[in-house]
Design a protein around this motif. Structure first.
Motif, PDB file in Angstrom:
ATOM      1  N   UNK A 173     -21.766   5.808   6.353  1.00 28.62           N
ATOM      2  CA  UNK A 173     -20.570   6.517   6.808  1.00 28.62           C
ATOM      3  C   UNK A 173     -19.400   5.562   6.687  1.00 28.62           C
ATOM      4  N   UNK A 174     -18.378   5.970   5.959  1.00 30.09           N
ATOM      5  CA  UNK A 174     -17.236   5.115   5.676  1.00 30.09           C
ATOM      6  C   UNK A 174     -15.995   5.689   6.349  1.00 30.09           C
ATOM      7  N   UNK A 175     -15.218   4.809   6.960  1.00 30.60           N
ATOM      8  CA  UNK A 175     -14.014   5.248   7.672  1.00 30.60           C
ATOM      9  C   UNK A 175     -12.925   4.187   7.544  1.00 30.60           C
ATOM     10  N   UNK A 176     -11.744   4.545   8.025  1.00 30.34           N
ATOM     11  CA  UNK A 176     -10.602   3.618   8.078  1.00 30.34           C
ATOM     12  C   UNK A 176     -10.247   3.056   6.703  1.00 30.34           C
ATOM     13  N   UNK A 177     -10.313   3.905   5.699  1.00 32.33           N
ATOM     14  CA  UNK A 177     -10.015   3.490   4.338  1.00 32.33           C
ATOM     15  C   UNK A 177      -8.527   3.209   4.174  1.00 32.33           C
ATOM     16  N   UNK A 178      -8.229   2.072   3.579  1.00 36.74           N
ATOM     17  CA  UNK A 178      -6.844   1.713   3.268  1.00 36.74           C
ATOM     18  C   UNK A 178      -6.779   1.379   1.787  1.00 36.74           C
ATOM     19  N   UNK A 179      -5.866   2.025   1.063  1.00 36.48           N
ATOM     20  CA  UNK A 179      -5.745   1.852  -0.384  1.00 36.48           C
ATOM     21  C   UNK A 179      -4.320   1.442  -0.721  1.00 36.48           C
ATOM     22  N   UNK A 180      -4.182   0.431  -1.580  1.00 35.03           N
ATOM     23  CA  UNK A 180      -2.876  -0.017  -2.071  1.00 35.03           C
ATOM     24  C   UNK A 180      -2.910   0.003  -3.591  1.00 35.03           C
ATOM     25  N   UNK A 181      -2.168   0.936  -4.188  1.00 28.85           N
ATOM     26  CA  UNK A 181      -2.155   1.119  -5.639  1.00 28.85           C
ATOM     27  C   UNK A 181      -0.973   0.379  -6.244  1.00 28.85           C
ATOM     28  N   UNK A 182      -1.249  -0.386  -7.303  1.00 27.96           N
ATOM     29  CA  UNK A 182      -0.221  -1.060  -8.079  1.00 27.96           C
ATOM     30  C   UNK A 182      -0.525  -0.801  -9.549  1.00 27.96           C
ATOM     31  N   UNK A 183       0.086   0.213 -10.103  1.00 23.80           N
ATOM     32  CA  UNK A 183      -0.148   0.555 -11.511  1.00 23.80           C
ATOM     33  C   UNK A 183      -1.571   1.014 -11.740  1.00 23.80           C
ATOM     34  N   UNK A 184      -2.274   0.296 -12.644  1.00 27.44           N
ATOM     35  CA  UNK A 184      -3.642   0.659 -13.004  1.00 27.44           C
ATOM     36  C   UNK A 184      -4.689  -0.129 -12.236  1.00 27.44           C
ATOM     37  N   UNK A 185      -4.278  -0.758 -11.138  1.00 26.98           N
ATOM     38  CA  UNK A 185      -5.196  -1.508 -10.293  1.00 26.98           C
ATOM     39  C   UNK A 185      -4.891  -1.179  -8.840  1.00 26.98           C
ATOM     40  N   UNK A 186      -5.892  -1.249  -8.006  1.00 22.01           N
ATOM     41  CA  UNK A 186      -5.691  -0.988  -6.576  1.00 22.01           C
ATOM     42  C   UNK A 186      -6.669  -1.827  -5.769  1.00 22.01           C
ATOM     43  N   UNK A 187      -6.248  -2.169  -4.567  1.00 16.43           N
ATOM     44  CA  UNK A 187      -7.160  -2.790  -3.620  1.00 16.43           C
ATOM     45  C   UNK A 187      -7.467  -1.763  -2.544  1.00 16.43           C
ATOM     46  N   UNK A 188      -8.645  -1.865  -1.989  1.00 13.59           N
ATOM     47  CA  UNK A 188      -9.037  -0.931  -0.938  1.00 13.59           C
ATOM     48  C   UNK A 188      -9.963  -1.658   0.030  1.00 13.59           C
ATOM     49  N   UNK A 189      -9.899  -1.240   1.291  1.00 12.27           N
ATOM     50  CA  UNK A 189     -10.821  -1.761   2.298  1.00 12.27           C
ATOM     51  C   UNK A 189     -11.209  -0.626   3.225  1.00 12.27           C
TER      52      UNK A 189
ATOM     53  N   UNK B 177     -17.709  -4.442   6.772  1.00 19.03           N
ATOM     54  CA  UNK B 177     -16.356  -4.353   6.243  1.00 19.03           C
ATOM     55  C   UNK B 177     -16.505  -4.384   4.726  1.00 19.03           C
ATOM     56  N   UNK B 178     -15.844  -3.453   4.054  1.00 17.97           N
ATOM     57  CA  UNK B 178     -15.904  -3.344   2.601  1.00 17.97           C
ATOM     58  C   UNK B 178     -14.537  -3.668   2.011  1.00 17.97           C
ATOM     59  N   UNK B 179     -14.516  -4.462   0.970  1.00 17.99           N
ATOM     60  CA  UNK B 179     -13.278  -4.823   0.275  1.00 17.99           C
ATOM     61  C   UNK B 179     -13.513  -4.659  -1.209  1.00 17.99           C
ATOM     62  N   UNK B 180     -12.574  -4.022  -1.910  1.00 16.91           N
ATOM     63  CA  UNK B 180     -12.780  -3.881  -3.347  1.00 16.91           C
ATOM     64  C   UNK B 180     -11.457  -3.866  -4.106  1.00 16.91           C
ATOM     65  N   UNK B 181     -11.602  -4.154  -5.374  1.00 18.36           N
ATOM     66  CA  UNK B 181     -10.528  -3.977  -6.343  1.00 18.36           C
ATOM     67  C   UNK B 181     -11.006  -2.896  -7.291  1.00 18.36           C
ATOM     68  N   UNK B 182     -10.163  -1.910  -7.518  1.00 19.17           N
ATOM     69  CA  UNK B 182     -10.498  -0.830  -8.435  1.00 19.17           C
ATOM     70  C   UNK B 182      -9.545  -0.863  -9.612  1.00 19.17           C
ATOM     71  N   UNK B 183      -9.999  -0.311 -10.726  1.00 17.97           N
ATOM     72  CA  UNK B 183      -9.174  -0.255 -11.933  1.00 17.97           C
ATOM     73  C   UNK B 183      -9.237   1.143 -12.531  1.00 17.97           C
ATOM     74  N   UNK B 184      -8.120   1.540 -13.117  1.00 21.24           N
ATOM     75  CA  UNK B 184      -8.082   2.816 -13.828  1.00 21.24           C
ATOM     76  C   UNK B 184      -8.725   2.607 -15.199  1.00 21.24           C
TER      77      UNK B 184
END
Length: 135
Positions: free
Chosen positions: A71-87, A108-115
Motif C-alpha cells: 500500500x503506497x501513500x503520500x506520493x510526491x512528484x516533481x516533474x522537470x521536462x522528461x525526468x521526474x523525482x518521486x517519493x 520510504x521509496x525514492x525514485x527517478x523516472x524518465x519519459x
C-alpha cells in the motif's frame, strides 16, 4: 489536462503498477514499470542494475507460499521536462494465503523516472526501511 498534471498521474500510476506487479508476482512485466537501464537499491537485493538483473532477482527470490500486499501513500512528484523525482511511503504486509500477516514493514521509496517512447518508467529506485514488525 495540462501536461504536468498528466505526467504526475502517469508517474503515480507507476507506483500502483509496481505494487500490483510485486503482489501478483508478474515478474515478466517488470519492463512495464522499470526502464531498461534501471538501478534498484534495496536492503534485500543490494544494488541491481538493468531490467534483466531486476527480473532475475525477483523470480529467484520468490517464495511461492508467501504473499505481499503493498500500500503506497503520500506520493510526491516533481516533474522537470522528461525526468521526474518521486517519493512515497509504503506499508507492506507479508502473509500466507488465508492467514493474517506474519510481518509488516514501513518503507520510504525514492525514485527517478524518465519519459520513454512507451511512457514514464522508473530509472533509479531506492527502498529505505523505516521499521519492521514481526507479528
Amino acid at each position: 489536462m495540462p501536461t504536468d498534471i498528466a505526467d504526475r498521474i502517469e508517474i503515480a500510476d507507476l507506483f500502483t503498477r509496481l505494487a500490483r506487479l510485486l503482489d501478483e508476482k508478474r515478474w515478466a512485466e517488470t519492463g512495464d514499470v522499470f526502464a531498461d537501464d534501471v538501478a534498484v537499491h534495496s536492503p534485500r537485493g543490494g544494488e541491481l542494475r538493468g531490467i534483466d538483473e531486476v527480473t532475475g532477482y525477483l523470480s529467484r527470490s520468490d517464495d511461492e507460499a508467501q504473499r505481499t500486499q503493498h500500500m503506497t501513500a503520500d506520493l510526491q512528484v516533481n516533474v522537470t521536462g522528461d525526468e521526474a523525482t518521486a517519493s512515497a511511503n509504503s506499508l507492506v504486509h507479508f502473509y500466507r494465503d488465508g492467514r493474517a500477516p506474519h510481518q509488516t514493514s514501513g518503507l520510504r521509496l525514492f525514485c527517478t523516472t524518465v519519459r520513454t517512447p512507451v511512457g514514464w518508467r522508473i530509472r533509479d529506485y531506492r527502498i529505505v526501511p523505516a521499521w519492521t514488525r514481526e507479528n
